[in-house]
Scaffold this motif. Structure first.
Motif, mmCIF file in Angstrom:
data_model
loop_
_atom_site.group_PDB
_atom_site.id
_atom_site.type_symbol
_atom_site.label_atom_id
_atom_site.label_comp_id
_atom_site.label_asym_id
_atom_site.label_seq_id
_atom_site.Cartn_x
_atom_site.Cartn_y
_atom_site.Cartn_z
ATOM 1 N N ARG A 49 42.852 -21.143 27.203
ATOM 2 C CA ARG A 49 44.095 -20.930 27.015
ATOM 3 C C ARG A 49 44.594 -19.919 26.289
ATOM 4 O O ARG A 49 45.581 -19.517 26.577
ATOM 5 C CB ARG A 49 44.531 -22.568 26.181
ATOM 6 C CG ARG A 49 44.630 -23.635 26.873
ATOM 7 C CD ARG A 49 45.038 -24.970 26.408
ATOM 8 N NE ARG A 49 45.090 -26.039 27.086
ATOM 9 C CZ ARG A 49 46.105 -26.562 27.645
ATOM 10 N NH1 ARG A 49 47.235 -25.731 27.721
ATOM 11 N NH2 ARG A 49 45.931 -27.649 28.625
ATOM 12 N N LEU A 50 43.733 -19.564 25.508
ATOM 13 C CA LEU A 50 44.008 -18.148 24.553
ATOM 14 C C LEU A 50 44.271 -17.070 25.605
ATOM 15 O O LEU A 50 45.192 -16.156 25.603
ATOM 16 C CB LEU A 50 43.189 -17.911 23.453
ATOM 17 C CG LEU A 50 43.221 -18.878 22.486
ATOM 18 C CD1 LEU A 50 41.918 -18.842 21.293
ATOM 19 C CD2 LEU A 50 44.398 -18.713 21.430
ATOM 20 N N ALA A 51 43.122 -17.175 26.449
ATOM 21 C CA ALA A 51 43.134 -15.994 27.307
ATOM 22 C C ALA A 51 44.284 -15.911 28.251
ATOM 23 O O ALA A 51 44.872 -15.018 28.389
ATOM 24 C CB ALA A 51 41.743 -15.924 28.071
ATOM 25 N N ASP A 52 44.769 -17.273 28.829
ATOM 26 C CA ASP A 52 45.873 -17.361 29.518
ATOM 27 C C ASP A 52 47.095 -17.040 28.944
ATOM 28 O O ASP A 52 47.973 -16.215 29.419
ATOM 29 C CB ASP A 52 45.811 -18.673 30.143
ATOM 30 C CG ASP A 52 47.018 -19.018 30.964
ATOM 31 O OD1 ASP A 52 47.164 -18.475 32.042
ATOM 32 O OD2 ASP A 52 47.946 -19.854 30.656
ATOM 33 N N THR A 53 47.140 -17.415 27.631
ATOM 34 C CA THR A 53 48.572 -17.163 26.800
ATOM 35 C C THR A 53 48.529 -15.478 26.653
ATOM 36 O O THR A 53 49.717 -14.959 26.579
ATOM 37 C CB THR A 53 48.389 -17.917 25.636
ATOM 38 O OG1 THR A 53 48.250 -19.213 25.694
ATOM 39 C CG2 THR A 53 49.643 -17.627 24.647
ATOM 40 N N ALA A 54 47.331 -15.143 26.419
ATOM 41 C CA ALA A 54 47.508 -13.568 26.190
ATOM 42 C C ALA A 54 47.659 -12.933 27.424
ATOM 43 O O ALA A 54 48.709 -11.804 27.492
ATOM 44 C CB ALA A 54 46.136 -13.126 25.677
ATOM 45 N N ALA A 55 47.535 -13.381 28.550
ATOM 46 C CA ALA A 55 47.812 -12.783 29.908
ATOM 47 C C ALA A 55 49.090 -12.781 30.159
ATOM 48 O O ALA A 55 49.724 -11.764 30.603
ATOM 49 C CB ALA A 55 46.923 -13.422 30.853
ATOM 50 N N ARG A 56 49.541 -13.978 30.024
ATOM 51 C CA ARG A 56 51.304 -14.080 30.128
ATOM 52 C C ARG A 56 51.932 -13.407 29.159
ATOM 53 O O ARG A 56 52.866 -12.757 29.712
ATOM 54 C CB ARG A 56 51.374 -15.763 29.826
ATOM 55 C CG ARG A 56 51.001 -16.683 31.081
ATOM 56 C CD ARG A 56 51.416 -18.227 30.576
ATOM 57 N NE ARG A 56 52.896 -18.139 30.557
ATOM 58 C CZ ARG A 56 53.426 -19.114 29.932
ATOM 59 N NH1 ARG A 56 52.743 -20.312 29.537
ATOM 60 N NH2 ARG A 56 54.778 -19.347 30.079
ATOM 61 N N ALA A 57 51.497 -13.065 27.946
ATOM 62 C CA ALA A 57 52.249 -12.212 27.143
ATOM 63 C C ALA A 57 52.228 -10.630 27.502
ATOM 64 O O ALA A 57 53.293 -10.194 27.515
ATOM 65 C CB ALA A 57 51.447 -12.445 25.615
ATOM 66 N N HIS A 58 50.968 -10.408 28.163
ATOM 67 C CA HIS A 58 50.930 -9.166 28.857
ATOM 68 C C HIS A 58 51.927 -8.816 29.954
ATOM 69 O O HIS A 58 52.431 -7.855 29.824
ATOM 70 C CB HIS A 58 49.297 -8.856 29.100
ATOM 71 C CG HIS A 58 48.626 -8.353 28.100
ATOM 72 N ND1 HIS A 58 48.972 -7.031 27.367
ATOM 73 C CD2 HIS A 58 47.428 -8.883 27.591
ATOM 74 C CE1 HIS A 58 47.695 -7.069 26.395
ATOM 75 N NE2 HIS A 58 47.078 -8.071 26.655
ATOM 76 N N ALA A 59 51.847 -9.965 30.723
ATOM 77 C CA ALA A 59 52.519 -9.906 31.941
ATOM 78 C C ALA A 59 54.448 -9.720 31.584
ATOM 79 O O ALA A 59 55.073 -9.210 32.250
ATOM 80 C CB ALA A 59 52.371 -10.865 32.787
ATOM 81 N N PHE A 60 54.477 -10.572 30.544
ATOM 82 C CA PHE A 60 55.714 -10.777 29.993
ATOM 83 C C PHE A 60 56.418 -9.211 29.594
ATOM 84 O O PHE A 60 57.462 -8.736 29.941
ATOM 85 C CB PHE A 60 56.006 -11.682 29.098
ATOM 86 C CG PHE A 60 57.521 -11.849 28.555
ATOM 87 C CD1 PHE A 60 57.589 -11.126 27.204
ATOM 88 C CD2 PHE A 60 58.619 -12.445 29.315
ATOM 89 C CE1 PHE A 60 58.876 -11.388 26.564
ATOM 90 C CE2 PHE A 60 59.588 -12.276 28.594
ATOM 91 C CZ PHE A 60 59.947 -11.996 27.382
ATOM 92 N N VAL A 61 55.618 -8.723 28.696
ATOM 93 C CA VAL A 61 56.057 -7.271 27.977
ATOM 94 C C VAL A 61 55.985 -6.291 28.926
ATOM 95 O O VAL A 61 56.786 -5.520 28.683
ATOM 96 C CB VAL A 61 55.166 -7.370 26.711
ATOM 97 C CG1 VAL A 61 55.428 -5.932 25.972
ATOM 98 C CG2 VAL A 61 55.120 -8.600 25.786
ATOM 99 N N ASP A 62 54.751 -6.434 29.868
ATOM 100 C CA ASP A 62 54.892 -5.280 30.765
ATOM 101 C C ASP A 62 55.822 -5.019 31.761
ATOM 102 O O ASP A 62 56.531 -4.021 32.366
ATOM 103 C CB ASP A 62 53.632 -5.394 31.889
ATOM 104 C CG ASP A 62 52.291 -4.988 30.962
ATOM 105 O OD1 ASP A 62 51.143 -5.605 31.284
ATOM 106 O OD2 ASP A 62 52.354 -4.515 29.762
ATOM 107 N N ALA A 63 56.696 -6.388 31.888
ATOM 108 C CA ALA A 63 58.010 -6.423 32.772
ATOM 109 C C ALA A 63 59.240 -5.653 31.942
ATOM 110 O O ALA A 63 60.144 -5.340 32.602
ATOM 111 C CB ALA A 63 58.113 -7.510 33.107
ATOM 112 N N GLN A 64 58.916 -5.422 30.553
ATOM 113 C CA GLN A 64 60.227 -4.771 29.863
ATOM 114 C C GLN A 64 60.093 -3.515 29.693
ATOM 115 O O GLN A 64 58.969 -2.674 30.222
ATOM 116 C CB GLN A 64 60.022 -5.372 28.354
ATOM 117 C CG GLN A 64 59.805 -6.974 28.339
ATOM 118 C CD GLN A 64 61.302 -7.654 29.073
ATOM 119 O OE1 GLN A 64 62.362 -7.238 28.694
ATOM 120 N NE2 GLN A 64 60.900 -8.495 29.793
#
Length: 635
Positions: A313-328
């Motif tokens: 879950r930590l890895a998935d959360t980190a990945a979602r955070a990366h994907a979210f921030v990369d879109a900005q």
């Protein structure tokens, strides 16, 4: 002894795989333990290695018990010297005589003797104390502390002075656990002169026997293949005396001399006769301890699985955070760092207690498995006297492990989530910010404050409520940003009153300020949802009363008092007094009997005025008397 049950019936079966897996090497010097000593945690080390350890001072409340080594001379409440086990760190109190007074691990020492001596075995005959070596000792007089052959035993029983002495049989033969010199073998032959026959203690003093008296065992022939030699236990104080007595009062074995000197008034038994009973106690404790091995192992597996799920879950959360921030845009790179820092904070908050619990359970599992293995080996391989000598440390350690408290469920759950929520500041800057949270909102546990206002609402008036959000653990939800919605619906399907949306003010601290108002009286249902899930108690019943009309009259006890005795003054309660008074008076017909409003006759000071109803009803029903109209309105 309990029935015909023997110690062999109680001993657990120890397979060759267990015996092979049990190391005979010292855990400190990695050499073969020649004098292994048992600590309170049931780990064994060479006596010399333990003597080289730095001793620590422990308080009386520490996990250090003087009863383990049999030293009861310490003053309660005083600090004591102890050594820490190099394997598990458990403290063991050092007796006043030093680490050499710690219990001997006879099982391990016998195994080492077997490894050193190979398969060669030599018999050493202990001479009879009375006939001077013509026959071997097969009996022992407890009162005289003498070893007797069969003939001397019969003569001993016939003598009047010794007829009532307690005479017990010894084991038939003595097995020497290491090769003997040629002169020792010769001393055991039939051609040897009587003077050559010696006791084991005399031979030990001359150096003809090994320095270890515990290797003076007395079984003829060889033990079963693969088993360690079993030795007679010699008294530490009287090295030429065998331990054949067990003092039930002191719970420790003793020789005949110790029995006569120190245990004369104690309840004593023959060691061989009570060994099975005490072995059963140890075996029962072992059976009670063994289920904890599976329980701790299962708990350890669950903690490991939780950690693995948490990592996922930590890895998935980190990945979602990366994907979210990369879109900005590039300006949000700093925000990415903040989110990942929050992920690491969540890791520390979640994984630290799990890692600590995993380490504790691992150590406990290792302690349980080791203690059970040592106890099994003692029950399977130790002689009755050796087992009784090891009973105290075995029982104490097993009882200590049975009292261990441990949590079988993981200390933390594996929940961690990413919330892509915005706020007013971010919206003003055209930026959307997120949050990492380890809390899971539980609408069913949210609390609505001010629920009592729902039954006292007035048309046209505001109703204010406070919603306190809670997580799945029943703790206050630390932040807002969730989809909170509220709507007020009329209960009657044919009502012309439309729904009223509830104004929601997110305070960003886990609480929401709710506010609504309606212009129409009636019964309503208040629906409150978070992320489309109803909160606890939703939908709520709401009763909206008509608008409150202010009173235009006087709040008085009677007209006579409030008007100063004026005859023309009137009151809506329709009371009257004789003598031409048009208003009410105390004790006269029509008076309500308490204070009331002169405009409408209501007896509640903070009520809504019903004067308009009085006039309207009087016009609609002119046939009713004023008193009847008043009663219709007040009812």
């Amino acid at each position: 002894m309990m029935g015909n049950e023997s110690i062999e019936d109680i001993k657990p079966a120890v397979g060759e795989d267990k015996l092979a897996s049990s190391s005979v090497a010292c855990g400190m010097c990695t050499g073969c333990s020649t004098d292994p000593r048992l600590l309170s945690c049931l780990h064994s080390f060479c006596c010399e290695c333990l003597a080289s350890l730095d001793q620590v001072v422990v308080s009386a409340a520490a996990n250090c018990n003087s009863s383990f080594s049999g030293d009861h001379s310490h003053t309660p409440g005083k600090s004591r010297q102890a050594v820490l086990c190099p394997t598990c760190g458990t403290s063991t109190e050092v007796p006043k005589l030093g680490v050499g007074a710690l219990p001997v691990n006879y099982v391990l020492r016998n195994r080492n003797a077997l490894l050193r001596g190979g398969t060669a075995r030599h018999v050493v005959v202990v001479a009879c104390s009375l006939c001077g070596g013509e026959n071997a000792v097969t009996f022992r007089c407890i009162d005289c502390a003498l070893g007797l052959c069969k003939l001397c035993k019969e003569a001993h029983a016939r003598h009047r002075a010794t007829a009532d002495h307690a005479v017990v049989g010894t084991l038939d033969v003595r097995l020497q656990g290491a090769p003997l010199a040629d002169r020792d073998v010769d001393a055991c032959t039939d051609e040897s002169p009587p003077a050559a026959a010696t006791t084991s203690h005399e031979a030990h003093l001359r150096g003809t026997l090994p320095a270890d008296p515990a290797l003076d065992v007395h079984h003829q022939g060889s033990p079963p293949a693969g088993a360690a030699p079993r030795g007679v236990l010699h008294c530490e104080r009287h090295t030429d005396e065998e331990v054949v007595i067990f003092c039930e009062t002191c719970d420790r074995p003793a020789c005949a001399t110790c029995r006569a000197r120190d245990h004369a008034d104690h309840r004593c038994s023959i060691a061989a006769d009570v060994a099975a009973r005490h072995a059963k106690v140890i075996a029962n404790l072992l059976r009670a301890t063994q289920p904890h091995v599976d329980a701790v192992g299962g708990a350890l597996s669950r903690v490991a699985a939780t950690r693995a799920a948490l990592e996922g879950r930590l890895a998935d959360t980190a990945a979602r955070a990366h994907a979210f921030v990369d879109a900005q845009v590039r300006a949000l790179e700093q925000h990415r760092s903040e989110l990942l820092a929050d992920v690491e904070s969540a890791r520390r908050a979640k994984d630290t207690p799990l890692r600590l619990q995993q380490a504790q359970l691992s150590q406990l599992l290792e302690d349980l498995a080791h203690s059970c293995r040592v106890t099994e080996e003692a029950l399977a391989e130790a002689s009755p006297e050796e087992l009784l000598s090891l009973k105290r440390p075995l029982v104490r350690r097993l009882r200590e492990l049975n009292r261990c408290k441990y949590r079988q469920e993981p200390e933390q759950n594996d929940y961690v989530s990413f919330l892509p929520r915005g706020n007013e500041e971010a919206a003003a800057n055209c930026l959307m910010r997120g949050r990492i949270t380890t809390q899971r909102l539980c609408p069913a546990k949210c609390i609505l404050k001010g629920e009592g206002n729902l039954n006292n609402a007035r048309a046209g008036g505001k109703v204010e409520l406070l919603l306190i959000c809670m997580d799945v653990d029943g703790k206050l939800y630390a932040h807002g940003g969730d989809a909170m919605k509220g709507v007020l619906l009329p209960k009657q399907a044919d009502s012309s009153h439309g729904q009223v949306n509830v104004h929601v003010n997110d305070r960003k601290d886990g609480t929401y300020h709710l506010e609504f108002a309606t212009e129409h009286a009636g019964q309503y249902s208040l629906l409150l949802t978070i992320d489309q899930y109803h909160i606890q108690g939703s939908p709520f019943g709401v009763i909206v009363k008509p608008k409150q009309v202010k009173h235009t009259g006087l709040w008085h006890c009677c007209t006579f008092c409030s008007s100063g005795g004026r005859k023309e003054a009137t009151c809506a309660c329709l009371g009257s007094m004789p003598g031409g008074y048009r208003g009410c008076g105390h004790g006269h017909p029509g008076h309500p009997g308490r204070k009331h409003w002169s405009c409408c006759g209501k007896t509640s000071e903070h009520s809504s005025c019903t004067r308009h109803k009085l006039h309207g009803l009087h016009k609609a029903m002119p046939h009713l008397s004023p008193t009847s109209v008043y009663r219709q309105v007040t009812v």
